[in-house]
Design a protein around this motif. Structure first.
Motif, PDB file in Angstrom:
ATOM      1  N   ASN A 204       0.833  -1.192   0.000  1.00 21.88           N
ATOM      2  CA  ASN A 204       0.000   0.000   0.000  1.00 21.88           C
ATOM      3  C   ASN A 204       0.873   1.249   0.000  1.00 21.88           C
ATOM      4  OD1 ASN A 204      -2.546  -1.298   0.098  1.00 21.88           O
ATOM      5  ND2 ASN A 204      -2.275  -1.662   2.283  1.00 21.88           N
ATOM      6  N   LYS A 205       0.246   2.397  -0.144  1.00 21.53           N
ATOM      7  CA  LYS A 205       0.964   3.654  -0.016  1.00 21.53           C
ATOM      8  C   LYS A 205       1.181   3.929   1.464  1.00 21.53           C
ATOM      9  CE  LYS A 205       0.822   8.577  -1.167  1.00 21.53           C
ATOM     10  NZ  LYS A 205       0.048   9.683  -1.812  1.00 21.53           N
ATOM     11  N   ILE A 206       2.427   3.861   1.924  1.00 19.46           N
ATOM     12  CA  ILE A 206       2.729   4.137   3.324  1.00 19.46           C
ATOM     13  C   ILE A 206       3.757   5.254   3.409  1.00 19.46           C
ATOM     14  CG2 ILE A 206       2.134   1.858   4.207  1.00 19.46           C
ATOM     15  CD1 ILE A 206       4.997   1.042   4.075  1.00 19.46           C
ATOM     16  N   THR A 207       3.711   5.983   4.494  1.00 19.98           N
ATOM     17  CA  THR A 207       4.579   7.147   4.685  1.00 19.98           C
ATOM     18  C   THR A 207       5.451   6.951   5.907  1.00 19.98           C
ATOM     19  OG1 THR A 207       2.950   8.276   6.075  1.00 19.98           O
ATOM     20  CG2 THR A 207       2.813   8.638   3.671  1.00 19.98           C
ATOM     21  N   VAL A 208       6.448   7.805   6.029  1.00 19.55           N
ATOM     22  CA  VAL A 208       7.308   7.780   7.207  1.00 19.55           C
ATOM     23  C   VAL A 208       6.481   8.022   8.458  1.00 19.55           C
ATOM     24  CG1 VAL A 208       9.184   8.963   8.408  1.00 19.55           C
ATOM     25  CG2 VAL A 208       9.387   8.471   5.961  1.00 19.55           C
ATOM     26  N   SER A 209       5.531   8.932   8.385  1.00 17.21           N
ATOM     27  CA  SER A 209       4.711   9.250   9.559  1.00 17.21           C
ATOM     28  C   SER A 209       3.840   8.066   9.971  1.00 17.21           C
ATOM     29  CB  SER A 209       3.837  10.474   9.289  1.00 17.21           C
ATOM     30  OG  SER A 209       2.969  10.249   8.199  1.00 17.21           O
ATOM     31  N   SER A 210       3.316   7.302   9.004  1.00  9.35           N
ATOM     32  CA  SER A 210       2.496   6.139   9.358  1.00  9.35           C
ATOM     33  C   SER A 210       3.354   5.029   9.966  1.00  9.35           C
ATOM     34  CB  SER A 210       1.740   5.616   8.135  1.00  9.35           C
ATOM     35  OG  SER A 210       2.623   5.143   7.140  1.00  9.35           O
ATOM     36  N   VAL A 211       4.583   4.887   9.472  1.00 10.38           N
ATOM     37  CA  VAL A 211       5.510   3.911  10.058  1.00 10.38           C
ATOM     38  C   VAL A 211       5.853   4.320  11.490  1.00 10.38           C
ATOM     39  CG1 VAL A 211       7.822   2.908   9.916  1.00 10.38           C
ATOM     40  CG2 VAL A 211       6.475   3.222   7.828  1.00 10.38           C
ATOM     41  N   ALA A 212       6.138   5.588  11.696  1.00 10.16           N
ATOM     42  CA  ALA A 212       6.464   6.087  13.031  1.00 10.16           C
ATOM     43  C   ALA A 212       5.282   5.917  13.979  1.00 10.16           C
ATOM     44  CB  ALA A 212       6.863   7.556  12.947  1.00 10.16           C
ATOM     45  N   GLU A 213       4.087   6.187  13.490  1.00 13.92           N
ATOM     46  CA  GLU A 213       2.887   6.066  14.310  1.00 13.92           C
ATOM     47  C   GLU A 213       2.667   4.634  14.776  1.00 13.92           C
ATOM     48  OE1 GLU A 213      -1.926   6.992  13.965  1.00 13.92           O
ATOM     49  OE2 GLU A 213      -0.542   7.645  12.388  1.00 13.92           O
ATOM     50  N   SER A 214       3.065   3.659  13.963  1.00 11.89           N
ATOM     51  CA  SER A 214       2.887   2.251  14.341  1.00 11.89           C
ATOM     52  C   SER A 214       3.678   1.895  15.587  1.00 11.89           C
ATOM     53  CB  SER A 214       3.293   1.336  13.185  1.00 11.89           C
ATOM     54  OG  SER A 214       4.700   1.342  12.979  1.00 11.89           O
ATOM     55  N   ALA A 215       4.746   2.636  15.857  1.00 17.42           N
ATOM     56  CA  ALA A 215       5.578   2.397  17.044  1.00 17.42           C
ATOM     57  C   ALA A 215       5.380   3.485  18.094  1.00 17.42           C
ATOM     58  CB  ALA A 215       7.043   2.318  16.652  1.00 17.42           C
ATOM     59  N   ASN A 216       4.425   4.392  17.831  1.00 17.68           N
ATOM     60  CA  ASN A 216       4.104   5.470  18.764  1.00 17.68           C
ATOM     61  C   ASN A 216       5.324   6.351  19.049  1.00 17.68           C
ATOM     62  OD1 ASN A 216       2.286   6.931  20.358  1.00 17.68           O
ATOM     63  ND2 ASN A 216       2.846   5.800  22.219  1.00 17.68           N
ATOM     64  N   VAL A 217       6.050   6.698  17.973  1.00 16.04           N
ATOM     65  CA  VAL A 217       7.206   7.581  18.099  1.00 16.04           C
ATOM     66  C   VAL A 217       7.081   8.678  17.049  1.00 16.04           C
ATOM     67  CG1 VAL A 217       8.712   5.757  18.974  1.00 16.04           C
ATOM     68  CG2 VAL A 217       8.609   6.184  16.506  1.00 16.04           C
ATOM     69  N   SER A 218       7.898   9.713  17.170  1.00 20.67           N
ATOM     70  CA  SER A 218       7.871  10.804  16.206  1.00 20.67           C
ATOM     71  C   SER A 218       8.554  10.380  14.898  1.00 20.67           C
ATOM     72  CB  SER A 218       8.575  12.031  16.770  1.00 20.67           C
ATOM     73  OG  SER A 218       9.970  11.808  16.861  1.00 20.67           O
ATOM     74  N   SER A 224      15.721   8.449  12.558  1.00 22.75           N
ATOM     75  CA  SER A 224      17.038   8.326  13.190  1.00 22.75           C
ATOM     76  C   SER A 224      17.296   6.895  13.658  1.00 22.75           C
ATOM     77  CB  SER A 224      17.122   9.292  14.373  1.00 22.75           C
ATOM     78  OG  SER A 224      18.339   9.122  15.074  1.00 22.75           O
ATOM     79  N   LEU A 225      16.286   6.290  14.299  1.00 25.70           N
ATOM     80  CA  LEU A 225      16.428   4.927  14.805  1.00 25.70           C
ATOM     81  C   LEU A 225      16.638   3.938  13.660  1.00 25.70           C
ATOM     82  CD1 LEU A 225      16.303   2.935  17.174  1.00 25.70           C
ATOM     83  CD2 LEU A 225      13.805   2.892  16.893  1.00 25.70           C
ATOM     84  N   PHE A 226      15.881   4.114  12.608  1.00 23.13           N
ATOM     85  CA  PHE A 226      15.977   3.207  11.466  1.00 23.13           C
ATOM     86  C   PHE A 226      17.369   3.262  10.851  1.00 23.13           C
ATOM     87  CE2 PHE A 226      12.460   0.756   9.869  1.00 23.13           C
ATOM     88  CZ  PHE A 226      12.975   0.158   8.727  1.00 23.13           C
ATOM     89  N   LYS A 228      20.166   4.179  12.292  1.00 25.22           N
ATOM     90  CA  LYS A 228      21.168   3.644  13.211  1.00 25.22           C
ATOM     91  C   LYS A 228      21.209   2.122  13.165  1.00 25.22           C
ATOM     92  CE  LYS A 228      21.268   7.419  16.594  1.00 25.22           C
ATOM     93  NZ  LYS A 228      20.910   7.839  17.979  1.00 25.22           N
ATOM     94  N   ILE A 229      20.029   1.491  13.068  1.00 30.69           N
ATOM     95  CA  ILE A 229      19.981   0.025  13.102  1.00 30.69           C
ATOM     96  C   ILE A 229      20.191  -0.578  11.714  1.00 30.69           C
ATOM     97  CG2 ILE A 229      18.515  -1.978  13.587  1.00 30.69           C
ATOM     98  CD1 ILE A 229      17.284  -0.466  15.866  1.00 30.69           C
ATOM     99  N   MET A 230      19.535  -0.019  10.719  1.00 33.62           N
ATOM    100  CA  MET A 230      19.557  -0.608   9.377  1.00 33.62           C
ATOM    101  C   MET A 230      20.613  -0.009   8.461  1.00 33.62           C
ATOM    102  SD  MET A 230      17.284  -3.037   9.066  1.00 33.62           S
ATOM    103  CE  MET A 230      16.813  -3.169   7.346  1.00 33.62           C
ATOM    104  N   GLY A 231      21.025   1.226   8.744  1.00 34.60           N
ATOM    105  CA  GLY A 231      21.987   1.887   7.881  1.00 34.60           C
ATOM    106  C   GLY A 231      21.363   2.495   6.642  1.00 34.60           C
TER     107      GLY A 231
END
Length: 294
Positions: A204-218, A224-226, A228-231
């Motif tokens: 589907n069409k997904i955005t950075v904000s929807s991905v962040a919302e799934s983890a309840n983070v900004s 930044s987290l992504f 650091k872990i994934m490069g």
């Protein structure tokens, strides 16, 4: 389209390690899938395979990997994979470990980095102890209380630590540079939630904000987290997932390229061609032709 073929609940069922468990076992007879795209499999867990009385060929988005019986095989299952050939009438025992649990073990850094950068690793020799361990796991699949999970986690940690010390063979090399700095704790749990969200929504069409919302983070924290872990960025990872899945469909199905582009979440054929050419170095049509010749 893929969204019509698979409901969200079906996709979530395919993510092998349930979100409320950090160790999970399966045992079954592996079946090859060659002509259908309904058998793709990917999830944010670390996966361990042990084959009883059979050998198997995996397709990792079109890259074939040969798994031999009675060897421990380990990989991060965040990218599409599926069996395409199975010899004889054997079975397979799978163990799935949540990413946060895996990182909590602080295994030797070279081994951990190989896994997280996408390598498929296997033990160099067979072991009767591994056979007995897999047989025990098979008999304890339904023992999923916290006490049993802790005990199984200790067993798997010890086995992977031994594998890291004894050495391993690489069945499939990594597709991205290993990260030097790994994270743990709450950050990895948040990261897992984002991976799970991407895995069930990439078409589907997904955005950075929807991905962040799934983890309840900004959004800024998620990006930044992504990295650091994934490069890579969140958008780059989503694109990678889509391209890996497209490669698998191009290799293993006769679906029209336009259908594959739409099934994998691309907005148009032109965007798909441009992105695929950039990532794979050849066009989707040439990739399919090459895959069918091998």
């Amino acid at each position: 389209m893929l969204a019509k073929k698979y409901s969200k609940s079906e996709l979530e069922k395919a993510l092998s390690c349930p979100s409320d468990r950090y160790v999970f076992f399966e045992h079954h007879k592996p079946r090859p899938f060659i002509t259908t795209n309904a058998s793709y499999h990917f999830h944010p867990s670390i996966e361990i395979n042990y084959l009883h009385d059979c050998d198997m060929t995996y397709s990792f988005s079109g890259n074939e990997v040969q798994l031999s019986r009675r060897k421990i095989c380990v990989f991060w299952a965040a990218y599409p994979h599926r069996p395409i050939e199975v010899s004889e009438n054997g079975s397979i025992t799978n163990a799935y470990i949540s990413l946060s649990e895996f990182l909590r073990w602080s295994l030797p850094s070279e081994f951990t980095n190989q896994i997280l950068s996408g390598s498929v690793l296997v033990s160099r020799t067979t072991s009767e102890n591994d056979r007995l361990m897999a047989e025990r796991w098979k008999g304890e699949i339904n023992n999923d209380s916290p006490a049993w999970q802790r005990m199984h986690a200790v067993e798997i940690q010890a086995r992977l630590n031994r594998l890291a010390i004894e050495g391993w063979d690489v069945l499939l090399p990594s597709h991205r540079a290993p990260q030097k700095k790994l994270m743990g704790g709450k950050a990895v749990i948040q990261f897992e939630k984002m991976l799970r969200f991407i895995s069930t929504n990439f078409f589907n069409k997904i955005t950075v904000s929807s991905v962040a919302e799934s983890a309840n983070v900004s959004s800024n924290y998620a990006m930044s987290l992504f990295r650091k872990i994934m490069g890579v960025t969140i958008k780059e990872h989503i694109t990678d997932i889509r391209i890996f899945h497209a490669k698998m469909l191009l290799s293993d199905t006769d679906d029209k390229i336009l259908s594959i582009a739409m099934d994998c979440g691309f907005s148009s054929m032109s965007v798909f061609y441009t992105t695929f050419q950039h990532k794979a170095g050849i066009s989707p049509a040439k990739f399919r032709k090459t895959a069918h010749l091998t």
